[in-house]
Structures are given as structure tokens and as C-alpha cells.
Design a protein around this motif. Structure first.
Motif, PDB file in Angstrom:
ATOM      1  N   ALA A  47      12.808 -14.805   6.123  1.00  0.00           N
ATOM      2  CA  ALA A  47      11.738 -14.397   5.203  1.00  0.00           C
ATOM      3  C   ALA A  47      12.222 -13.233   4.352  1.00  0.00           C
ATOM      4  N   VAL A  48      11.440 -12.896   3.352  1.00  0.00           N
ATOM      5  CA  VAL A  48      11.612 -11.629   2.654  1.00  0.00           C
ATOM      6  C   VAL A  48      10.797 -10.591   3.425  1.00  0.00           C
ATOM      7  N   TYR A  49      11.451  -9.501   3.781  1.00  0.00           N
ATOM      8  CA  TYR A  49      10.799  -8.449   4.554  1.00  0.00           C
ATOM      9  C   TYR A  49      10.441  -7.291   3.627  1.00  0.00           C
ATOM     10  N   TYR A  50       9.179  -6.874   3.707  1.00  0.00           N
ATOM     11  CA  TYR A  50       8.666  -5.807   2.869  1.00  0.00           C
ATOM     12  C   TYR A  50       8.210  -4.638   3.721  1.00  0.00           C
ATOM     13  N   CYS A  51       8.479  -3.430   3.268  1.00  0.00           N
ATOM     14  CA  CYS A  51       7.844  -2.280   3.911  1.00  0.00           C
ATOM     15  C   CYS A  51       6.647  -1.844   3.071  1.00  0.00           C
ATOM     16  N   ALA A  52       5.723  -1.186   3.741  1.00  0.00           N
ATOM     17  CA  ALA A  52       4.486  -0.779   3.099  1.00  0.00           C
ATOM     18  C   ALA A  52       4.041   0.564   3.654  1.00  0.00           C
ATOM     19  N   ALA A  53       3.303   1.302   2.852  1.00  0.00           N
ATOM     20  CA  ALA A  53       2.812   2.614   3.257  1.00  0.00           C
ATOM     21  C   ALA A  53       1.360   2.790   2.830  1.00  0.00           C
ATOM     22  N   ASP A  54       0.589   3.431   3.694  1.00  0.00           N
ATOM     23  CA  ASP A  54      -0.816   3.702   3.381  1.00  0.00           C
ATOM     24  C   ASP A  54      -1.281   4.895   4.200  1.00  0.00           C
ATOM     25  N   ARG A  55      -2.172   5.700   3.622  1.00  0.00           N
ATOM     26  CA  ARG A  55      -2.720   6.823   4.388  1.00  0.00           C
ATOM     27  C   ARG A  55      -3.529   6.316   5.570  1.00  0.00           C
ATOM     28  N   SER A  56      -4.130   5.135   5.416  1.00  0.00           N
ATOM     29  CA  SER A  56      -4.958   4.553   6.465  1.00  0.00           C
ATOM     30  C   SER A  56      -4.218   3.411   7.147  1.00  0.00           C
ATOM     31  N   ARG A  57      -4.034   3.507   8.471  1.00  0.00           N
ATOM     32  CA  ARG A  57      -3.367   2.407   9.170  1.00  0.00           C
ATOM     33  C   ARG A  57      -4.253   1.174   9.192  1.00  0.00           C
ATOM     34  N   ASN A  58      -5.577   1.382   9.201  1.00  0.00           N
ATOM     35  CA  ASN A  58      -6.482   0.235   9.159  1.00  0.00           C
ATOM     36  C   ASN A  58      -6.310  -0.535   7.851  1.00  0.00           C
ATOM     37  N   ALA A  59      -6.253   0.213   6.746  1.00  0.00           N
ATOM     38  CA  ALA A  59      -6.053  -0.435   5.443  1.00  0.00           C
ATOM     39  C   ALA A  59      -4.693  -1.122   5.403  1.00  0.00           C
ATOM     40  N   LEU A  60      -3.673  -0.445   5.926  1.00  0.00           N
ATOM     41  CA  LEU A  60      -2.328  -1.003   5.924  1.00  0.00           C
ATOM     42  C   LEU A  60      -2.287  -2.336   6.654  1.00  0.00           C
ATOM     43  N   GLY A  97       8.481  10.095  -3.332  1.00  0.00           N
ATOM     44  CA  GLY A  97       7.353  10.220  -4.242  1.00  0.00           C
ATOM     45  C   GLY A  97       6.012  10.459  -3.566  1.00  0.00           C
ATOM     46  N   PHE A  98       5.999  10.567  -2.246  1.00  0.00           N
ATOM     47  CA  PHE A  98       4.764  10.871  -1.526  1.00  0.00           C
ATOM     48  C   PHE A  98       5.146  11.547  -0.219  1.00  0.00           C
ATOM     49  N   THR A  99       4.139  12.099   0.466  1.00  0.00           N
ATOM     50  CA  THR A  99       4.389  12.814   1.720  1.00  0.00           C
ATOM     51  C   THR A  99       4.506  11.808   2.854  1.00  0.00           C
ATOM     52  N   PHE A 100       5.707  11.372   3.086  1.00  0.00           N
ATOM     53  CA  PHE A 100       5.986  10.290   4.034  1.00  0.00           C
ATOM     54  C   PHE A 100       5.394  10.576   5.411  1.00  0.00           C
ATOM     55  N   SER A 101       5.459  11.810   5.849  1.00  0.00           N
ATOM     56  CA  SER A 101       5.108  12.151   7.235  1.00  0.00           C
ATOM     57  C   SER A 101       3.620  12.019   7.536  1.00  0.00           C
ATOM     58  N   VAL A 102       2.768  11.837   6.514  1.00  0.00           N
ATOM     59  CA  VAL A 102       1.342  11.683   6.787  1.00  0.00           C
ATOM     60  C   VAL A 102       0.857  10.265   6.502  1.00  0.00           C
ATOM     61  N   TYR A 103       1.794   9.379   6.226  1.00  0.00           N
ATOM     62  CA  TYR A 103       1.456   7.999   5.914  1.00  0.00           C
ATOM     63  C   TYR A 103       1.786   7.069   7.077  1.00  0.00           C
ATOM     64  N   ALA A 104       0.891   6.118   7.355  1.00  0.00           N
ATOM     65  CA  ALA A 104       1.222   5.008   8.223  1.00  0.00           C
ATOM     66  C   ALA A 104       2.209   4.106   7.484  1.00  0.00           C
ATOM     67  N   MET A 105       3.129   3.518   8.234  1.00  0.00           N
ATOM     68  CA  MET A 105       4.127   2.625   7.647  1.00  0.00           C
ATOM     69  C   MET A 105       4.055   1.264   8.331  1.00  0.00           C
ATOM     70  N   GLY A 106       4.398   0.244   7.585  1.00  0.00           N
ATOM     71  CA  GLY A 106       4.358  -1.084   8.169  1.00  0.00           C
ATOM     72  C   GLY A 106       5.450  -1.983   7.611  1.00  0.00           C
ATOM     73  N   TRP A 107       5.729  -3.037   8.335  1.00  0.00           N
ATOM     74  CA  TRP A 107       6.637  -4.090   7.884  1.00  0.00           C
ATOM     75  C   TRP A 107       5.856  -5.406   7.838  1.00  0.00           C
ATOM     76  N   PHE A 108       6.053  -6.124   6.759  1.00  0.00           N
ATOM     77  CA  PHE A 108       5.461  -7.437   6.573  1.00  0.00           C
ATOM     78  C   PHE A 108       6.586  -8.388   6.189  1.00  0.00           C
ATOM     79  N   ARG A 109       6.319  -9.683   6.270  1.00  0.00           N
ATOM     80  CA  ARG A 109       7.311 -10.654   5.823  1.00  0.00           C
ATOM     81  C   ARG A 109       6.618 -11.853   5.194  1.00  0.00           C
ATOM     82  N   GLN A 110       7.353 -12.519   4.319  1.00  0.00           N
ATOM     83  CA  GLN A 110       6.834 -13.718   3.679  1.00  0.00           C
ATOM     84  C   GLN A 110       7.931 -14.767   3.608  1.00  0.00           C
ATOM     85  N   ALA A 111       7.678 -15.870   4.298  1.00  0.00           N
ATOM     86  CA  ALA A 111       8.603 -17.000   4.276  1.00  0.00           C
ATOM     87  C   ALA A 111       8.242 -17.935   3.123  1.00  0.00           C
ATOM     88  N   PRO A 112       9.181 -18.745   2.661  1.00  0.00           N
ATOM     89  CA  PRO A 112       8.900 -19.665   1.550  1.00  0.00           C
ATOM     90  C   PRO A 112       7.718 -20.569   1.869  1.00  0.00           C
TER      91      PRO A 112
END
Length: 125
Positions: free
Chosen positions: A92-105, A26-41
Motif C-alpha cells: 500500500a501507500v503509507y501515509y503519516c498524519a497529525a492532529d491535536r485530537s487523537r479522536n479526530a485523527l 511547521g507545528f509543535t510536534f510534541s503536542v500532536y497525536a500522530m498516526g499511520w494510515f495506508r491505502q492499497a490500490p
């Protein structure tokens, strides 16, 4: 529409390995910064790893440095997190995230960031 779908979570023993994947659409993956986050109980969501759009620049949280490896395949619109030498505190629950800006991500709370639904990783004997 934008979709990030994580997979590959599960139960693993301490010292074991697991790879989680994040399939994007649903978006242009190749121009987005990607990240992994996690949240433990009972804890706040925390940054785990982040990649530039090309994958040439990847940073890690100190807690996972040397044990986790993030990668991405822009041809497959997929990001990966290889987790080795897993510890119970990695549960933890592991989440992926995407943003055009790596700083914002990297803030973990920008309005511009897309999030997946998460995948559970449990490290226990």
C-alpha cells in the motif's frame, strides 16, 4: 508551513522488514497525536497505528498487531513505523498524519488532520 514527509518505503520480500519514517515541521510536534494510515490500490484508506502526543499510548489495527511497531521521537520531530513479518496484503501507500485530537485523527477524515504525501511499500517475491 506544516509539512509531513514520509521516507523509507520500498520493495521487500514476504516475511521481511521495513521501517518508514515521518519527519514533521511547521507545528509543535510534541503536542500532536500522530498516526499511520495506508491505502492499497482499489481500496479505501485505512488506519494502521496511532500514538498519543507522548508516545505512551499507541494503538494498532488488528491486521498489523504484533507485527508493526509505531514509535516517535519528539526531540527529532519524527514518527516511525517498524514493519516486520510483512505480507503481500501489506502492500500500500503509507501515509503519516497529525492532529491535536487523537479522536479526530482516528477517523481518518477530519478537517483538522495534516497529511504527508505517502510512501509506497510493496511486499512481493
Amino acid at each position: 508551513q506544516v509539512q509531513l514527509v514520509e521516507s523509507g518505503g520500498g520493495l521487500v520480500q514476504p516475511g521481511g522488514s521495513l521501517r518508514v519514517s515521518c519527519a514533521a515541521s511547521g507545528f509543535t510536534f510534541s503536542v500532536y497525536a500522530m498516526g499511520w494510515f495506508r491505502q492499497a490500490p482499489g481500496k479505501e484508506r485505512e488506519f494502521v497505528a496511532g500514538s498519543s502526543w507522548s508516545g505512551s499510548n499507541i494503538i494498532y489495527a488488528d491486521s498489523v498487531k504484533g507485527r508493526f511497531t509505531m514509535s516517535r521521537d519528539n526531540a527529532k520531530n519524527t514518527a516511525y513505523l517498524q514493519m516486520n513479518s510483512l505480507k503481500p496484503e501489506d502492500t500500500a501507500v503509507y501515509y503519516c498524519a497529525a492532529d491535536r485530537s487523537r479522536n479526530a485523527l482516528s477517523t481518518g477524515n477530519a478537517d483538522s488532520t495534516f497529511w504527508g504525501q505517502g510512501t509506497q511499500v510493496t511486499v512481493s517475491s
